[in-house]
Design a protein around this motif. Structure first.
Motif, PDB file in Angstrom:
ATOM      1  N   ASP A  11       0.862  -1.169   0.000  1.00  0.00           N
ATOM      2  CA  ASP A  11       0.000   0.000   0.000  1.00  0.00           C
ATOM      3  C   ASP A  11       0.908   1.232   0.000  1.00  0.00           C
ATOM      4  O   ASP A  11       2.111   1.139   0.259  1.00  0.00           O
ATOM      5  N   SER A  12       0.349   2.379  -0.270  1.00  0.00           N
ATOM      6  CA  SER A  12       1.149   3.606  -0.334  1.00  0.00           C
ATOM      7  C   SER A  12       1.829   3.920   0.987  1.00  0.00           C
ATOM      8  O   SER A  12       2.891   4.538   1.010  1.00  0.00           O
ATOM      9  N   GLY A  18       7.493   5.156   5.240  1.00  0.00           N
ATOM     10  CA  GLY A  18       8.808   4.524   5.322  1.00  0.00           C
ATOM     11  C   GLY A  18       8.827   3.197   6.048  1.00  0.00           C
ATOM     12  O   GLY A  18       9.772   2.890   6.758  1.00  0.00           O
ATOM     13  N   ALA A  19       7.804   2.392   5.892  1.00  0.00           N
ATOM     14  CA  ALA A  19       7.773   1.072   6.535  1.00  0.00           C
ATOM     15  C   ALA A  19       8.958   0.233   6.078  1.00  0.00           C
ATOM     16  O   ALA A  19       9.477   0.424   4.984  1.00  0.00           O
ATOM     17  N   SER A  20       9.374  -0.699   6.902  1.00  0.00           N
ATOM     18  CA  SER A  20      10.606  -1.447   6.643  1.00  0.00           C
ATOM     19  C   SER A  20      10.373  -2.779   5.934  1.00  0.00           C
ATOM     20  O   SER A  20      11.064  -3.742   6.186  1.00  0.00           O
ATOM     21  N   ALA A  53       8.944  10.041  -0.321  1.00  0.00           N
ATOM     22  CA  ALA A  53       8.232   8.794  -0.621  1.00  0.00           C
ATOM     23  C   ALA A  53       8.584   8.284  -2.016  1.00  0.00           C
ATOM     24  O   ALA A  53       8.794   7.087  -2.218  1.00  0.00           O
ATOM     25  N   ARG A  54       8.673   9.190  -3.002  1.00  0.00           N
ATOM     26  CA  ARG A  54       9.072   8.781  -4.363  1.00  0.00           C
ATOM     27  C   ARG A  54      10.471   8.183  -4.352  1.00  0.00           C
ATOM     28  O   ARG A  54      10.760   7.217  -5.046  1.00  0.00           O
ATOM     29  N   GLY A  55      11.345   8.790  -3.546  1.00  0.00           N
ATOM     30  CA  GLY A  55      12.707   8.260  -3.428  1.00  0.00           C
ATOM     31  C   GLY A  55      12.717   6.844  -2.882  1.00  0.00           C
ATOM     32  O   GLY A  55      13.450   5.979  -3.375  1.00  0.00           O
TER      33      GLY A  55
END
Length: 86
Positions: A11-12, A18-20, A53-55
């Motif tokens: 999911d977004s 930044g979930a791992s 987030a895009r990174g």
């Protein structure tokens, strides 16, 4: 050999918060027979807009397979989300 398969649907929030997920998969995958495939949908990819987030999305170390769920799958997901949020 006991090969296992695991599919993770991204999911977004994985990228926005930044979930791992990527780090966990990198640790698990090379040292076991666990096969992990990552899936998402186009709408989720469009939600990832801010620079950070895009990174994270661009540096994600695994291929993300973009799928279009069937109407039945969307309905089933909606039903399950109601069960788990009440």
């Amino acid at each position: 050999q006991n090969n296992k398969y695991k599919a993770l649907v991204l999911d977004s929030g994985v990228f926005i918060h930044g979930a791992s997920v990527a780090n966990s998969a990198e640790v698990i995958s090379p040292f076991s027979s666990l096969r992990i495939d990552f899936y998402s949908i186009e709408e989720v990819m469009r939600e990832v807009r801010d620079k950070q987030a895009r990174g994270l999305l661009q540096r994600f170390p695994f291929e993300i397979v973009i799928r279009q769920p069937s109407p039945e799958a969307i309905q089933a997901s909606a039903c399950l989300s109601v069960l788990f949020t009440n």
